[in-house]
Scaffold this active site. Structure first.
Site, short mmCIF file in Angstrom:
data_model
loop_
_atom_site.label_atom_id
_atom_site.label_comp_id
_atom_site.label_asym_id
_atom_site.label_seq_id
_atom_site.Cartn_x
_atom_site.Cartn_y
_atom_site.Cartn_z
N LYS A 211 0.88 -1.18 0.00
CA LYS A 211 0.00 0.00 0.00
C LYS A 211 0.91 1.22 0.00
CE LYS A 211 -3.61 2.68 0.61
NZ LYS A 211 -2.87 3.91 0.21
N ARG A 366 -17.08 0.41 -3.08
CA ARG A 366 -16.23 0.14 -1.92
C ARG A 366 -16.85 -1.05 -1.20
NH1 ARG A 366 -12.84 3.64 0.57
NH2 ARG A 366 -13.93 5.46 -0.28
#
Length: 507
Positions: A211, A366
């Protein structure tokens, strides 16, 4: 249609907390529109006119001295033509021309219409008419399945175009909307997990990837023609020549790639996020170079891939992108995933993404298929006010009042923001100087100790958690909040919600 009808509908939507009532009101409005009025109305309802930014800022709107009309006469076409003219003004003398066009529009509008148009121009329309509700309203007005409308909007990246097709064309035409190389797609979004083990338990066998603290990019290549888009679908191709060249070097003819970019320091470690964003905001190539890392592929040489599982997409991506593929492993072992997470942190990155290998690419959604895991919780919040500093910070704007988004108005105005805490920690001298210059330009009023500002500035805040609080209307307060950096790539309607913070109480 008269603009007044849109304004009246927006008032109805803003006055109710019922999602169904919002959808009904919007659907009723949409049914009355002529085909050429549909994209205009959608742009106004989302504070995203089809012309994009029209070159008018806060000072231009609020310094305008105009006498408004007594009765409504403006049509949607009138507004659209005025926005066309505002967007077209450029070059020497354009400021005076733009001001004259804006004044003419203001004088033709009633006070209520001008208040609405001002908020549209500034991107601050907070009515609770979020895109999700509007998608439901389009489906209801067109008598089409909500999932079909949602998918078409995601793949077209254009809610106005989707509404036109849904309301005026056949069901087959709506279903035919698909990926087009060169037209940006709403990006798939990630949820948050408290730990790598929890993410693996939720997603099962997963691709565990770095990430990065970078900026999202979507790269489209059609032969030698390359376009690079941001997460908000803005075209920044001319600003990132090194990413364009990297895309042209790939052994493909046509492709859509999803990824992230950031700049590296001399030792190969990641530079701060602000360095990356400085390049995004620059019109010319700078000394700081950007490198792309791709983590997904949506189309490859005539083959759409969004409905394929991630395992297939990653295999195809690895075959063409080589060293530009985001580092990652595939595992269902929490211990191995945790070990990889430690490797990512040691390399200077934020944490890891955990992505279920069987999941399709859910553009614009999401969900639980993608989960981000970071050792410190971070949330994107909005600055509501800033207090003047003391001591060595005397004369500088320092302590931030932070707000979380309240989409349904559970704790206040629908689509508004709920204060959840303050912080002055993590601010560098450069950031303090920037704050002191920036916030007075968006000031709404002052109190004895603070400058209150329009809620449009998004800041990434790291916290150790939340605690129950009777001090703030949302019932929660941030614990040990500190500033990670301002997110110029995000809009206030993309900030995290008060509900997501309250969910930490249950955790």
């Amino acid at each position: 249609m008269l603009l007044a009808e849109v304004v009246a509908t927006v008032s109805v939507v803003g006055a109710t907390r019922s999602r169904l009532a919002k959808s009904d009101a919007l659907a009723g409005l949409l049914r009355e529109l002529q085909p050429d009025e549909i994209p205009i109305a959608i742009g106004l309802l989302t504070a995203n006119p089809r012309q994009g930014r029209v070159g008018v800022g806060w000072r231009g709107v609020f310094s305008l001295d105009a006498e408004h009309a007594n009765t409504p006469t403006l049509t949607l076409s009138d507004v659209d033509e005025a926005f066309d003219a505002l967007a077209a003004h450029g070059g020497p003398g354009s400021a005076a021309e733009r001001s004259a066009t804006l004044r003419d529009l203001a004088e033709r509008a009633t006070p209520q219409e001008w208040d609405f148009l001002s908020r549209v121009i500034l991107g601050e329309l907070r009515t609770g008419a979020l895109e999700g509700v509007l998608l439901e309203a389009i489906a209801r007005a067109a008598d089409r399945p909500a999932d079909a409308v949602r998918r078409a909007a995601m793949l077209s990246g254009d809610l106005g175009e989707t509404a036109v097709v849904a309301l005026t064309a056949s069901a087959q035409a709506l279903e035919a909307i698909g990926l087009v190389v060169g037209r940006p797609v709403l990006p798939m979004l990630a949820g948050t997990a408290s730990s790598v083990a929890a993410a693996i338990a939720e997603a099962g066998e997963s691709s565990v990837e770095y990430k990065l603290d970078g900026a999202r990019i979507q790269v489209h290549r059609d032969g030698a023609d390359v376009h690079v888009f941001t997460r908000s679908l803005a075209d920044i191709t001319h600003r990132v020549p090194e990413i364009v060249e990297a895309a042209r070097a790939l052994p493909v003819d046509r492709a859509i790639l999803d990824g992230e970019t950031l700049s590296l320091d001399e030792d190969g470690g990641p530079r701060p996020f602000q360095d990356t964003m400085a390049r995004f905001g620059s019109e010319t190539a700078a000394a700081i170079a950007l490198r792309p890392w791709f983590f997904d592929i949506l189309h490859l040489d005539g083959r759409d891939l969004i409905d394929e599982p991630l395992s297939v997409r990653r295999a195809l991506l690895s075959a063409i992108a080589g060293e530009s593929v985001m580092p990652g492993i595939v595992t269902d072992d929490p211990e191995r995933a945790e070990e990889f997470s430690r490797e990512a942190l040691a390399a200077g990155h934020e944490g890891v993404m955990v992505k279920g290998v069987g999941a399709p690419y859910a553009a614009g959604r999401r969900g639980k298929s993608w989960l981000k895991v970071k050792p410190v919780l971070t949330y994107d919040l909005v600055v509501l006010a800033v207090e003047w500093g003391s001591g060595r910070r005397t004369g500088q704007l320092s302590n931030l009042h932070l707000g979380a988004r309240d989409p349904e108005g559970e704790f206040g105005e629908p689509g508004g923001f709920v204060m959840v805490g303050k912080t002055f920690k993590g601010l560098t001298d450069a950031t303090l100087r920037w704050q002191t210059e920036h916030f007075p330009t968006i000031e709404t009023h002052r109190s004895a100790y603070a400058v209150h500002v329009r809620p449009i500035t998004v800041v990434e805040i790291a916290i150790d958690g939340v605690q129950r609080s009777s001090r703030y209307p949302g019932g929660v307060a941030l614990r040990f909040a500190r500033v990670k950096g301002y997110r110029s790539d995000k809009r206030p309607d993309e900030a995290d919600t008060i509900q997501s913070l309250r969910a930490l109480l249950r955790g």
